[in-house]
Write an enzyme that holds these catalytic residues in place. Sequence first.
Site, short mmCIF file in Angstrom:
data_model
loop_
_atom_site.label_atom_id
_atom_site.label_comp_id
_atom_site.label_asym_id
_atom_site.label_seq_id
_atom_site.Cartn_x
_atom_site.Cartn_y
_atom_site.Cartn_z
N SER A 115 0.85 -1.19 0.00
CA SER A 115 0.00 0.00 0.00
C SER A 115 0.89 1.24 0.00
O SER A 115 2.11 1.13 0.04
CB SER A 115 -0.91 0.00 1.22
OG SER A 115 -0.13 0.27 2.37
N LYS A 116 0.24 2.38 -0.02
CA LYS A 116 0.98 3.65 -0.14
C LYS A 116 2.04 3.82 0.93
O LYS A 116 3.05 4.47 0.72
CB LYS A 116 0.01 4.82 -0.10
CG LYS A 116 -0.69 5.01 -1.43
CD LYS A 116 -1.41 6.34 -1.47
CE LYS A 116 -2.29 6.42 -2.70
NZ LYS A 116 -3.69 6.70 -2.40
N ARG A 117 1.77 3.24 2.11
CA ARG A 117 2.76 3.49 3.16
C ARG A 117 4.05 2.71 2.91
O ARG A 117 5.07 2.94 3.55
CB ARG A 117 2.15 3.21 4.54
CG ARG A 117 2.01 1.82 4.94
CD ARG A 117 1.00 1.62 6.07
NE ARG A 117 0.44 0.29 5.94
CZ ARG A 117 1.05 -0.80 6.38
NH1 ARG A 117 2.20 -0.69 7.00
NH2 ARG A 117 0.52 -1.98 6.20
#
Length: 432
Positions: A222-224
């Site tokens: 994911s984006k993190r």
Amino acid sequence: MPVRVRIAPSPTGNLHIGTARTALFNWLFARHHGGEFILRIEDTDLERSKKEYEENIIEGLHWLGLQWDNEHIARQTERLPLYRSYLERLLESGAAFWREYTAEEKADMERDGRAARDRVIALTPPSDPERELAFDDQIRGRVAVQAKHVGQVVLAKDLDTPLYNFAVVVDDLDMNITHVIRGEDHISNTPKQLLIYEALGATPPVFAHLPLILGPDRSKMSKRHGATNIADYQADYLPEALVSFMGQLGYTYDAELLSLDEMAKQFDLARVHKSGAVFDQTKLNWTNAQYLKRLPPATFKQLIGKPDLPDSAVPIMTERLERLTDIAQFSYFWEEPEYESALLSWKDDAPEVTRAALELCADLAARGELNQPALDAAALEQFAGKKGSVYWPLRVALSGRQNSAGPLEIAAAIGSERTQSRIQTAIHKLAT
Ligand code: GLU
């Protein structure tokens, strides 16, 4: 039957790295078998679908070199009459029915902020709920689930508003898709889709569910964990590098750097890994560095927008470069360096020492003798054997930086004239 596969992104977001990787594996499978790769935009979700996302997806696939074979990109919103005819057929035969919502269900919908409706079109539940629904996944092997665990299959909100599971089946049938290769996150949809194929009296395609892309902590990427939008990779990475890297997310080839054609030649669905594929940023950077080194100098200079640089500067940069935007660290190749005069002195060398070193360099440069043996000898004889006293000021004079390519490499690349003038500038700076 000739192989025909598809990538079916929903334009509810930008081209995600997971979708790009699914597209790549489909593309490789199609090419390996001399088949076709179809792009279909699944835009039935009118509220969340946006034209700008569709454009982002198309551009991203194009940039990666994953060209599709259909001349006209299929869009579900352009195919509503087709779904309607299938729905009418199912309703007529009794394989589907109008399912009325109860007052209680409607209240629930309203409370959840969903538009309450009176009824939807659902699949008539299978007469034998004890039955097993199974398919032979080309990657995971046999996958089976009890029909009674599948739950109700809602096909459409109304005759003109088909839902994902139904539209995808109609499209895959209508487009003669032979293999559905998609992310593992869809595996729970497959039994529902099997029931729809059955209701339509059709043979389902072959299924293969790709392992998910995971972050270093092994949770779903994911984006993190890093950028998930392919467009965010475009400024930093070469498409060849990203494609080679993505092709190995869940697959082991006999080499680490592979072109699309090389991967297509070997590609075999049965060899796709079953377990999740960890996204390794360091490996991506390394891969990019390798492809940067392989570029012809003219191509590299074009890419960084510096077509006039001397060719000799190119290997100096590609030797050290992982991501394209890091090119700014080499700005001394195309503009005069800016720095504080204090940076010119090595450790605690006095300004006179630095000045003597720069004058020596200026002298050597003027005579065309600015080279390692000359500098080493001078350091030994005039600077108490401290090479730093000579090389450091020269490095700063030529690059303005404490970390740079070797000063003599820079001097050779920028040429004698600019080398001399930068040394003179440094001498002046020191005096003021
Ligand atoms: N529109 C679906 C998605 O973007 C496609 C799933 C499928 O390939 O069946 O995930």
